[in-house]
Each structure stands twice: as structure tokens, then as C-alpha cells.
Design an enzyme around this catalytic site. Structure first.
Site, PDB file in Angstrom:
ATOM      1  N   ASP A  12     -35.683  54.208 -52.210  1.00  0.00           N
ATOM      2  CA  ASP A  12     -35.941  55.168 -53.291  1.00  0.00           C
ATOM      3  C   ASP A  12     -34.666  55.625 -53.985  1.00  0.00           C
ATOM      4  O   ASP A  12     -34.555  56.764 -54.437  1.00  0.00           O
ATOM      5  CB  ASP A  12     -36.730  56.388 -52.774  1.00  0.00           C
ATOM      6  CG  ASP A  12     -38.028  55.967 -52.114  1.00  0.00           C
ATOM      7  OD1 ASP A  12     -38.669  55.032 -52.622  1.00  0.00           O
ATOM      8  OD2 ASP A  12     -38.395  56.575 -51.084  1.00  0.00           O
ATOM      9  N   HIS A  40     -41.502  51.252 -56.460  1.00  0.00           N
ATOM     10  CA  HIS A  40     -40.502  51.466 -57.499  1.00  0.00           C
ATOM     11  C   HIS A  40     -41.171  52.246 -58.613  1.00  0.00           C
ATOM     12  O   HIS A  40     -42.306  51.934 -58.972  1.00  0.00           O
ATOM     13  CB  HIS A  40     -40.122  50.145 -58.154  1.00  0.00           C
ATOM     14  CG  HIS A  40     -39.283  49.252 -57.327  1.00  0.00           C
ATOM     15  ND1 HIS A  40     -38.230  49.682 -56.574  1.00  0.00           N
ATOM     16  CD2 HIS A  40     -39.318  47.917 -57.186  1.00  0.00           C
ATOM     17  CE1 HIS A  40     -37.672  48.645 -56.004  1.00  0.00           C
ATOM     18  NE2 HIS A  40     -38.312  47.557 -56.342  1.00  0.00           N
TER      19      HIS A  40
HETATM   20  P1  GDP Z   1     -36.715  52.660 -55.764  1.00  0.00           P
HETATM   21  O1  GDP Z   1     -37.705  52.527 -54.660  1.00  0.00           O
HETATM   22  O2  GDP Z   1     -35.308  52.470 -55.323  1.00  0.00           O
HETATM   23  O3  GDP Z   1     -37.034  51.803 -56.940  1.00  0.00           O
HETATM   24  O4  GDP Z   1     -36.789  54.177 -56.265  1.00  0.00           O
HETATM   25  P2  GDP Z   1     -38.099  55.039 -56.617  1.00  0.00           P
HETATM   26  O5  GDP Z   1     -38.605  54.581 -57.931  1.00  0.00           O
HETATM   27  O6  GDP Z   1     -39.041  55.063 -55.474  1.00  0.00           O
HETATM   28  O7  GDP Z   1     -37.476  56.492 -56.704  1.00  0.00           O
HETATM   29  C1  GDP Z   1     -36.525  56.842 -57.632  1.00  0.00           C
HETATM   30  C2  GDP Z   1     -37.057  57.970 -58.524  1.00  0.00           C
HETATM   31  O8  GDP Z   1     -36.022  58.428 -59.349  1.00  0.00           O
HETATM   32  C3  GDP Z   1     -38.162  57.553 -59.464  1.00  0.00           C
HETATM   33  O9  GDP Z   1     -39.021  58.637 -59.668  1.00  0.00           O
HETATM   34  C4  GDP Z   1     -37.403  57.221 -60.769  1.00  0.00           C
HETATM   35  O10 GDP Z   1     -38.187  57.339 -61.936  1.00  0.00           O
HETATM   36  C5  GDP Z   1     -36.334  58.240 -60.732  1.00  0.00           C
HETATM   37  N1  GDP Z   1     -35.066  57.893 -61.359  1.00  0.00           N
HETATM   38  C6  GDP Z   1     -34.363  56.737 -61.305  1.00  0.00           C
HETATM   39  N2  GDP Z   1     -33.166  56.905 -61.901  1.00  0.00           N
HETATM   40  C7  GDP Z   1     -33.125  58.188 -62.342  1.00  0.00           C
HETATM   41  C8  GDP Z   1     -32.138  58.978 -62.979  1.00  0.00           C
HETATM   42  O11 GDP Z   1     -31.029  58.548 -63.280  1.00  0.00           O
HETATM   43  N3  GDP Z   1     -32.464  60.293 -63.230  1.00  0.00           N
HETATM   44  C9  GDP Z   1     -33.665  60.832 -62.877  1.00  0.00           C
HETATM   45  N4  GDP Z   1     -33.880  62.103 -63.154  1.00  0.00           N
HETATM   46  N5  GDP Z   1     -34.601  60.118 -62.238  1.00  0.00           N
HETATM   47  C10 GDP Z   1     -34.328  58.820 -61.976  1.00  0.00           C
HETATM   48 MG    MG Z   2     -39.248  53.584 -53.868  1.00  0.00          MG
END
Ligand code: GDP
Ligand code: MG
Length: 430
Positions: A12, A40
Site C-alpha cells: 500500500d 491498488h
Molecule cells: P498500492 O497497493 O501500493 O498500489 O497502494 P494502495 O493503492 O493500496 O494505497 C495507496 C493509497 O494512497 C491509495 O488510496 C492511493 O490513491 C493513494 N495515493 C497514492 N499516491 C498518493 C499521493 O501522492 N498522495 C495522496 N494523497 N494519496 C496517494
Molecule cells: Mg494496496
């Protein structure tokens, strides 16, 4: 050229967003491990999507999206996700499912659920998606490669019987439930194979040609180093390796073709499920960070459950980057820290009265206490800023300090959930 986008920490970290951003220049995106247990989140012109099985390139119609052989392939979730994205206006993506991928069977999910219930409070915090039973069977050589589905009923019946003979002992005697319905399983196989047939292909062969043609290929990892079955916080890990090196195996490409390894690390920490988490914070302090975090709070993309949160952990991240073979760090969700007067960063661990900076084995991790250095917050909204030098000085200092501590170049800073909320930065490392 092959690039990998992988996680430094507990998952995440924002890999989906970074992959989606980098996908602009990619021709192929591949999932190489894991299953529908992690999610994601991607925000783009079509809306907000939680992808569990689909590669993040599905929003770009020129990209070939591959489910690699290393994935735990959940056909029903795959079809559901495909329906979901196309019904929301995304053009039908190009998709190929490796003919060597193994299928997550209904009894895998069942076993996961039954085992979690049996362990009750001592559970591993599984998402009950069947991933651990799936990989156990794969390595016990009683898994199903998708190509095996396309055989005569008699051959299928025989294999079902061989597997059910083993599974039924546990189902009946350990879990006190019904044995596998063998004919029902056969019907399930026959239904599912027709649904996925159009997508199946020789993915490794496709990739060989793509590499020859010098196309840009993105390997998309799930979770992060802390969840690696060898190098992570065993046993609170996942069942397949989320390391970039495994991308070669889980996609079927030569390891030396992976030239760039983008390791995603979030500007604070979060984790789901049980397991050691040294810089974790609790109560009100945690609730505030959780609600300011991510895009609309740190809640699981798959499960909706609140994520555990904590301060940035330089010890874990340095280790996480090292095991990934990091060439570039993408530091994400920096904007979420804008509410804080002061931002602690974990720079070392205290273990039995000694200060350590190398990430220890799990049995020692439980006794580690975080050593924190406190930074001044920037107290403003930094979304929309496109150049590193235009960030408030406090935010620049925070990023520069983390880069020094982990020792890998932070070349991307993400300051918002959308595809173009990204700052390309020059590393200060010598
Ligand atoms: P992953 O599993 O690594 O792809 O990550 P996730 O999607 O599960 O969790 C990351 C969260 O952070 C999600 O809700 C994204 O939309 C959000 N996100 C990613 N990059 C940014 C950022 O730079 N700023 C903010 N505020 N949210 C972000
Ligand atoms: Mg995730």
C-alpha cells in the site's frame, strides 16, 4: 527495457498510482506474483478504481496487460473486475493471461476461511482470498495450471479425485465440514475455462518478442519487501515473493533484462494484518494520520479495514530498498503530512539497550523500539506543485533527509493521488 515497480515496505505504498503514471510511457504491464488479496488504488479520468487482479495498464488502451505465470489467478475476480472497469467507460483493454498461470480454486478460498476461523485470535491476518493454500498446493505439485483445464472430463475427474482425497481428510476431520463436491468442481472448471479462453496466451513468448523490439515493459509488484517470505517479517508475510528479482520468474524473462527498479515508499508507514511494525503509532495520533492518509484515509483497498499507521521508518525502508535492488525511489503521499506541526521519523531502533540501524530478524524485531528524530511540518497543501524547489523548505528538508538516511535516490515525489500529481526530482546523493 524492463522496469519494475515494487514496494519497499508493507504494501500500500502507492505502487498502483506510480505504475499508472509510468504506464504513460509503457507498452506492456505485467503482474508477476500474488493474487487478489492486495489492492491498488488508481485515480484517473474514468474515476477511482481498486484493482486486485488487473495490471494497472488497463486504463491505457495501447498497453498489453499480462497476468504472469507467477500470479495466483482468481478467474471470478478477474472477470468481475474486467466487467467493472468496462462498465464504467474504460475501453476494453488488451489482456493476456499466461498459459502457465495457476488457478486459484474455490477450495483454496474455503481453506483460507476455515483456517483463519480455527486459529481465531492467533491468525496471520489473512484476507481469506485463498493465497496461502494456493501457493502451498502449487509447490506441493497439486496445483492447476490453466492449460490443464482444457482436457477431457475423465482426465479432469481423475485429478480432482486425487486432490479431493487429500483435501477431504482435512475438511472432514480437522474442520468438521463437508467434503469437496467433485462433480460440482468439474462443472466449475468447465464454466471458467470458457470465460477465460479468449485471454490465454504464451505470455513469456510474447515478452521475448517485446524485449527484442525494445518495447517498454513494466513489472508490477504487490505488497513490499516486509512481506517477502524469505526477507520479510516471517511468518507474517505473503506467500509469493514481492521482490523485483522474482519478476523474472513470475513473468518468464531473463533477470538481466530488468534495468530499472522503482521502489515505492510512502512518506509515513502503514501496514495491514498482524506483524511487527516498530514505528507504529496508536490511538488519537494514529486516527489522525489514518484519516489524513492516502486518498480518503488509510483503509484497505480490498477489505476496507483500517490500516495500521506509523511514522516513516528509515531502517525498514533502507533494508526494503536494498533487497529490491533499488535504482529509483518514488516517495509517495507526501501531501498527506501537511496537517502536522511536527513530523517524527524513525532513524534507528533500540534493541536491548543498543542502537541499531540494520533491520533485524523477526524474533528481535519484536523487542525493538523506534529512535525518532522530529522534523518541523510545512502546514500547507502541497498538491499541484510540480517542481521540487517550489515545495516548502520543510517538505524539501524532510525528503532530503529521508534520501540521506536510506541511501537510495529519490527521483520521484508523489504529492497527490492523481496520475499527474508527481514531482520529478534530482537526487542529492553523491
Ligand atoms: P498500492 O497497493 O501500493 O498500489 O497502494 P494502495 O493503492 O493500496 O494505497 C495507496 C493509497 O494512497 C491509495 O488510496 C492511493 O490513491 C493513494 N495515493 C497514492 N499516491 C498518493 C499521493 O501522492 N498522495 C495522496 N494523497 N494519496 C496517494
Ligand atoms: Mg494496496
Amino acid at each position: 527495457m524492463v522496469k519494475a515497480v515494487v514496494g519497499a515496505n508493507w504494501g500500500d505504498e502507492g505502487k498502483g498510482k506510480i505504475t499508472d503514471t509510468l504506464a504513460d510511457q509503457a507498452d506492456v504491464v505485467i503482474r508477476f506474483q500474488g493474487g487478489a488479496n492486495a489492492g491498488h488504488t488508481i485515480v484517473n479520468q474514468y474515476g477511482k478504481f481498486a484493482l486486485h487482479t488487473m495490471p494497472s495498464g488497463v486504463f491505457h488502451k495501447n498497453i498489453m496487460n499480462i497476468i504472469g505465470n507467477g500470479v495466483a489467478f482468481d478467474i471470478e475476480k478477474f472477470m468481475k473486475e474486467l466487467d467493472d472497469i468496462t462498465s464504467r467507460g474504460v475501453p476494453m483493454p488488451q489482456i493476456m493471461v499466461s498459459n502457465r498461470v495457476q488457478v486459484l480454486m474455490p477450495y483454496h478460498t474455503l481453506f483460507d476461511t476455515l483456517e483463519e476461523a480455527r486459529l481465531a485470535g492467533k491468525s496471520f491476518g489473512s484476507t481469506k482470498s485463498g493465497i496461502a493454500p494456493f501457493y502451498s498446493d502449487k509447490y506441493a505439485k497439486i496445483g492447476w495450471q490453466i492449460n490443464e483445464f482444457f482436457q477431457d472430463d475423465e482426465v479432469l475427474r481423475e485429478k480432482i479425485a486425487r486432490i479431493a482425497d487429500i483435501k477431504d481428510v482435512l475438511l472432514v476431520h480437522l474442520y468438521h465440514t463437508d467434503p469437496i463436491d467433485r462433480e460440482k468442481l468439474l462443472d466449475w472448471i468447465k464454466t471458467q475455462r470458457e470465460r477465460v479462453k479468449p485471454y490465454i496466451g504464451d505470455a513469456a513468448l510474447y515478452l521475448e518478442q517485446a524485449i527484442r523490439d525494445d518495447r517498454t515493459i513494466l513489472l508490477e509488484g504487490q505488497l513490499g519487501t516486509m512481506k517477502d517470505p524469505d526477507h520479510g517479517i516471517y511468518p507474517m508475510v505473503t506467500s509469493s515473493s514481492p521482490l523485483a528479482a522474482y519478476g523474472a520468474i513470475g513473468a518468464g524473462i531473463p533477470p538481466y533484462e530488468i534495468r530499472q527498479i522503482v521502489v515505492v515508499s510512502k512518506a509515513y508507514s502503514s501496514a495491514v494484518g498482524a506483524g511487527e511494525f516498530v514505528s507504529e503509532i496508536f490511538d488519537e495520533e494514529a486516527a489522525l494520520l489514518r484519516d489524513h492518509g492516502g486518498d480518503g484515509g488509510e483503509y484497505g483497498a480490498t477489505t476496507g479495514r483500517p490500516r495500521r499507521v506509523g511514522w516513516y521508518d528509515c531502517v525498514a525502508s533502507r533494508y526494503g530498498c536494498r533487497l529490491q535492488g533499488c535504482t529509483d525511489v518514488a516517495l509517495t503521499v507526501l501531501d498527506a503530512l501537511g496537517y502536522l506541526d511536527e513530523i517524527p521519523v524513525c532513524t534507528a531502533y533500540e534493541l536491548d539497550g543498543k542502537t541499531i540501524t540494520e533491520f533485524p530478524v523477526t524474533k528481535d524485531l519484536a523487542r525493538c523500539k523506534p529512535v525518532l528524530k522530529v522534523f518541523k511540518g510545512w502546514k500547507c497543501d502541497i498538491r499541484g506543485i510540480k517542481e521540487f524547489e517550489k515545495l516548502p523548505q520543510e517538505a524539501q528538508d524532510y525528503v532530503n533527509f529521508i534520501e540521506q538516511q536510506i541511501g537510495y535516490p529519490i527521483t520521484m515525489v508523489s504529492n497527490g493521488p492523481a496520475r499527474d500529481d508527481i514531482i520529478i526530482r534530482k537526487s542529492l546523493l553523491k
